[in-house]
Design a protein around this motif. Structure first.
Motif, short mmCIF file in Angstrom:
data_model
loop_
_atom_site.label_atom_id
_atom_site.label_comp_id
_atom_site.label_asym_id
_atom_site.label_seq_id
_atom_site.Cartn_x
_atom_site.Cartn_y
_atom_site.Cartn_z
N PRO A 43 0.82 -1.22 0.00
CA PRO A 43 0.00 0.00 0.00
C PRO A 43 0.85 1.26 0.00
O PRO A 43 1.78 1.40 0.81
CB PRO A 43 -0.80 -0.13 1.30
N GLY A 44 0.56 2.15 -0.93
CA GLY A 44 1.27 3.41 -1.00
C GLY A 44 2.66 3.35 -1.60
O GLY A 44 3.38 4.35 -1.59
N LYS A 45 3.03 2.17 -2.10
CA LYS A 45 4.37 2.01 -2.66
C LYS A 45 4.30 1.57 -4.11
O LYS A 45 3.26 1.13 -4.60
CB LYS A 45 5.16 1.00 -1.84
N GLU A 46 5.42 1.70 -4.81
CA GLU A 46 5.49 1.28 -6.20
C GLU A 46 5.54 -0.25 -6.30
O GLU A 46 5.94 -0.94 -5.36
CB GLU A 46 6.73 1.88 -6.86
N ARG A 47 5.16 -0.73 -7.45
CA ARG A 47 5.26 -2.15 -7.73
C ARG A 47 6.73 -2.50 -7.93
O ARG A 47 7.44 -1.84 -8.70
CB ARG A 47 4.45 -2.51 -8.97
N THR A 48 7.20 -3.55 -7.26
CA THR A 48 8.61 -3.91 -7.31
C THR A 48 8.81 -5.37 -7.71
O THR A 48 7.94 -6.21 -7.50
CB THR A 48 9.31 -3.67 -5.97
N PHE A 49 9.97 -5.64 -8.24
CA PHE A 49 10.34 -6.97 -8.72
C PHE A 49 10.55 -7.93 -7.56
O PHE A 49 11.15 -7.57 -6.54
CB PHE A 49 11.61 -6.85 -9.55
N VAL A 50 10.08 -9.16 -7.74
CA VAL A 50 10.30 -10.22 -6.76
C VAL A 50 11.15 -11.35 -7.36
O VAL A 50 12.19 -11.70 -6.82
CB VAL A 50 8.97 -10.79 -6.24
N ALA A 51 10.69 -11.90 -8.47
CA ALA A 51 11.39 -13.02 -9.08
C ALA A 51 10.95 -13.15 -10.54
O ALA A 51 9.88 -12.68 -10.91
CB ALA A 51 11.11 -14.32 -8.34
N ALA A 52 11.81 -13.79 -11.35
CA ALA A 52 11.48 -13.99 -12.75
C ALA A 52 12.14 -15.26 -13.26
O ALA A 52 13.16 -15.71 -12.70
CB ALA A 52 11.93 -12.80 -13.59
N ILE A 53 11.57 -15.81 -14.31
CA ILE A 53 12.07 -17.05 -14.88
C ILE A 53 11.93 -16.99 -16.39
O ILE A 53 10.93 -16.50 -16.93
CB ILE A 53 11.33 -18.25 -14.27
N SER A 54 12.92 -17.51 -17.09
CA SER A 54 12.88 -17.53 -18.54
C SER A 54 11.89 -18.59 -19.03
O SER A 54 11.47 -19.46 -18.26
CB SER A 54 14.27 -17.82 -19.10
N GLY A 55 11.55 -18.52 -20.31
CA GLY A 55 10.59 -19.45 -20.87
C GLY A 55 11.01 -20.91 -20.73
O GLY A 55 10.17 -21.79 -20.49
N SER A 56 12.28 -21.15 -20.89
CA SER A 56 12.80 -22.51 -20.76
C SER A 56 12.91 -22.96 -19.32
O SER A 56 13.04 -24.15 -19.03
CB SER A 56 14.17 -22.60 -21.41
N GLY A 57 12.91 -21.98 -18.41
CA GLY A 57 13.11 -22.29 -17.00
C GLY A 57 14.57 -22.36 -16.60
O GLY A 57 14.88 -22.58 -15.43
#
Length: 128
Positions: A43-57
């Motif tokens: 709440p009240g903050k910007e959206r931030t990155f947590v984790a990501a994965i490539s299509g192949s994994g």
């Protein structure tokens, strides 16, 4: 265009675990060509990155704040991406969003601007 639906959020005590899932609609032609990411917004903050994965994994990335206690994975046969979070803290409280971008199997991004498709979000609340 792929549609995303998150699930698995809820109320958990500090130190507990949650498993968030993101299901992609069957309209996608090749789920394995989509880079997938998890982001969160308190709440009240910007959206931030947590984790990501490539299509192949084969490639995964994590925010420093969750790296030691989170795992992102995907099942391309089921068109799903999962974020396992352990040792949850009150600071993890946020709405968690799944994001996708059709970019091929090997590229992955970590910024909100890089992704073009978003889910509706799922609330995670960690009580102290």
């Amino acid at each position: 265009q792929v549609q995303l639906v998150e699930s698995g959020g809820g109320l958990v005590q500090a130190g507990g675990s949650l498993r968030l899932s993101c299901a992609a609609s069957e309209r996608t032609s090749t789920f394995s060509s989509y880079a997938m990411g998890w982001f969160r917004q308190a709440p009240g903050k910007e959206r931030t990155f947590v984790a990501a994965i490539s299509g192949s994994g084969s490639s995964t990335y994590y925010a420093d704040s969750v790296k030691a206690r989170s795992t992102i994975s995907r099942d391309n046969a089921k068109n799903t991406v999962t974020l396992q979070m352990n040792s949850l803290k009150p600071d993890d409280t946020a709405v968690y969003y799944c994001a996708a971008r059709s970019i091929g199997s090997w590229v992955v991004g970590t910024t909100t601007r890089w992704y073009g498709t978003w889910g509706q979000g799922t609330q995670v609340t960690v009580s102290s």
